[in-house]
Motif scaffolding. Structure first.
Motif, PDB file in Angstrom:
ATOM      1  N   SER A 138       0.844  -1.203   0.000  1.00  0.00           N
ATOM      2  CA  SER A 138       0.000   0.000   0.000  1.00  0.00           C
ATOM      3  C   SER A 138       0.875   1.248   0.000  1.00  0.00           C
ATOM      4  O   SER A 138       0.589   2.231  -0.705  1.00  0.00           O
ATOM      5  N   ASN A 139       1.943   1.206   0.811  1.00  0.00           N
ATOM      6  CA  ASN A 139       2.876   2.335   0.839  1.00  0.00           C
ATOM      7  C   ASN A 139       3.568   2.503  -0.512  1.00  0.00           C
ATOM      8  O   ASN A 139       3.770   3.630  -0.993  1.00  0.00           O
ATOM      9  N   LYS A 152       2.340   1.638  -3.354  1.00  0.00           N
ATOM     10  CA  LYS A 152       1.326   2.158  -4.261  1.00  0.00           C
ATOM     11  C   LYS A 152       1.219   3.687  -4.163  1.00  0.00           C
ATOM     12  O   LYS A 152       1.119   4.392  -5.186  1.00  0.00           O
ATOM     13  N   GLU A 153       1.257   4.185  -2.910  1.00  0.00           N
ATOM     14  CA  GLU A 153       1.195   5.632  -2.724  1.00  0.00           C
ATOM     15  C   GLU A 153       2.414   6.312  -3.341  1.00  0.00           C
ATOM     16  O   GLU A 153       2.301   7.410  -3.940  1.00  0.00           O
ATOM     17  N   SER A 161       1.878   6.478  -6.956  1.00  0.00           N
ATOM     18  CA  SER A 161       0.809   7.428  -7.318  1.00  0.00           C
ATOM     19  C   SER A 161       1.328   8.861  -7.344  1.00  0.00           C
ATOM     20  O   SER A 161       0.781   9.717  -8.063  1.00  0.00           O
ATOM     21  N   LYS A 162       2.345   9.147  -6.520  1.00  0.00           N
ATOM     22  CA  LYS A 162       2.860  10.517  -6.421  1.00  0.00           C
ATOM     23  C   LYS A 162       3.925  10.833  -7.489  1.00  0.00           C
ATOM     24  O   LYS A 162       4.418  11.952  -7.554  1.00  0.00           O
TER      25      LYS A 162
END
Length: 434
Positions: free
Chosen positions: A425-426, A428-429, A432-433
């Motif tokens: 999840s981290n 993925k973030e 995304s950035k």
């Protein structure tokens, strides 16, 4: 250490040999009452382990580990913790204590010691018995052994166990003076009884079979867990390659560089976390191993019962033969072939005086045989009663411990999976950035 224990405290734990005087009976009652509440009176810890070097019995240099036992009053005046009484013990001394308990209390399922050398290990785990991680797990296991004995309603009353906790130098002499080694049944004798008992107790037969099956099941669990640990270690460590590649990739990117670098960092953290996870899992494995070794303690009780049953059957058989001899002598009828019967035919009958003398000797022997059968029967009944009480106590303890261990393992796996989800999840973030 010996000076700091009062005479009243020494009287807390002792073997309950009942004597005729009222004062001695009062002391015994005190010992039983306080002994069964041992853990309410004392805190027992194996606080640390220390590696030492010295010469063994054959004057050879050796390296070994000693363990520091601490005991202190559970309750102190003013709420200030008392300074603990301490002594050092080698693993071999724990073995001697357990052997003494096995011989002295054959009807009790004696708690097992932790393994002497690592078993069911996965490839990255050291099997060296001086490895610090292994020594630490063994320290925990030895403390658990002492607490198991101290919480047992019978074993906690034993004088030798108390001396083990309190007397560093005089304990070994005290345990050898009990003569317990002379009472130990040979394994050959036990095997002979197992194969020759004619009327085995079905409850003990079923218990022995259950113990064998439980041993097999736990062994399979430990082997599977070791294989899973091997594969899991590889999977986690391979994630470190993600970290390396993302880091290298970030060096050639401008706008995406920071995101890739952060994602690589998360992957490196994930790869490194497996070491602590699998070390924690070893404690779960040790809980299973305790019950793997408990199965042998259960079988030991079953073997002792077989031996007592066998001795009872042999005594009854011997008595039946003597009664038959008396009947044959009295009536002059020989029902089966015997050397004495052939001798009578060849050399004539005995005189009345000889016959009377033999009848009297047989009568005396029969009385002694009946007394022996009675004693063996009582011994067998008392063993069954005491053993079954302890077996029921053990079953309740086993169910509770294994249920808690399996729940803890499941929680551990869930937590590990959640950490994996969090890492991705981290990542993925980070992506995304970019």
């Amino acid at each position: 250490m010996a000076d700091s224990v009062s005479s009243e405290e020494v009287a807390v734990i002792s073997n309950t040999d009942i004597t005729s005087t009222e004062s001695e009976n009062n002391i015994i009652n005190t010992m039983v009452e306080r002994g069964t509440a041992l853990l309410r009176k004392l805190e027992i810890n194996v606080a640390e382990a220390e590696k030492r070097t010295g010469k063994n019995t054959v004057n050879m240099q050796e390296t070994y580990t000693v363990y520091l036992i601490e005991i202190r009053p559970a309750e102190t005046e003013g709420g200030t913790p008392a300074a603990p009484d301490t002594l050092w013990r080698r693993y071999s001394e724990f073995e001697l204590l357990r052997t003494y308990l096995l011989v002295t209390y054959p009807y009790i399922i004696i708690p097992p010691l932790p393994e002497k050398r690592a078993e069911f290990v996965w490839h990255k785990l050291s099997a060296d018995n001086l490895d610090p991680d292994f020594v630490e797990r063994r320290r925990v296991g030895l403390e658990n052994f002492l607490l198991r004995v101290a919480s047992h309603p019978v074993l906690s009353n034993d004088k030798i166990f108390f001396l083990f906790l309190t007397e560093e130098k005089g304990w070994r002499d005290a345990v050898l003076e009990t003569g317990f080694q002379d009472k130990a049944d040979s394994r050959l004798k036990s095997l002979s009884a197992m194969f020759r008992v004619k009327n085995p107790d079905k409850r003990f037969t079923a218990l022995k079979q259950y113990s064998d099956e439980l041993n097999n099941v736990i062994s399979q669990l430990l082997r599977i867990r070791a294989r899973v640990a091997d594969r899991l270690y590889g999977v986690y460590k391979v994630h470190g390659n993600y970290g390396r590649v993302f880091s290298e990739w970030s060096a050639i990117e401008k706008e995406m560089g920071d995101g890739l670098q952060s994602a690589g960092h998360h992957m490196d953290t994930y790869a490194a976390s497996i070491d602590d996870i699998l070390e924690e899992e070893e404690h779960f494995a040790d809980q299973l191993k305790e019950y793997l070794f408990y199965t042998d303690a259960v079988r030991s009780v079953c073997r002792k019962h077989e031996l007592i049953q066998y001795e009872l059957e042999m005594a009854a058989q011997d008595l039946a033969q003597k009664k038959q001899q008396k009947e044959e002598l009295a009536t002059g009828t020989v029902r089966i072939f015997s050397l004495k019967g052939m001798t009578s035919k060849l050399f004539g009958q005995e005189s009345p005086e000889q016959k009377e003398s033999r009848l009297a000797a047989l009568e005396q022997s029969i009385q002694e045989g009946e007394e022996t059968v009675k004693e063996k029967n009582t011994e067998c009944q008392e063993f069954v009663r005491a053993a079954w009480d302890d077996i029921e106590r053990f079953k309740e303890q086993k169910d509770k411990d294994l249920r808690e261990a399996l729940i803890s393992y499941a929680i551990m796996q869930i937590s590990m999976c959640k950490k994996g989800i969090q890492v991705w999840s981290n990542a993925k973030e980070c992506f995304s950035k970019m």
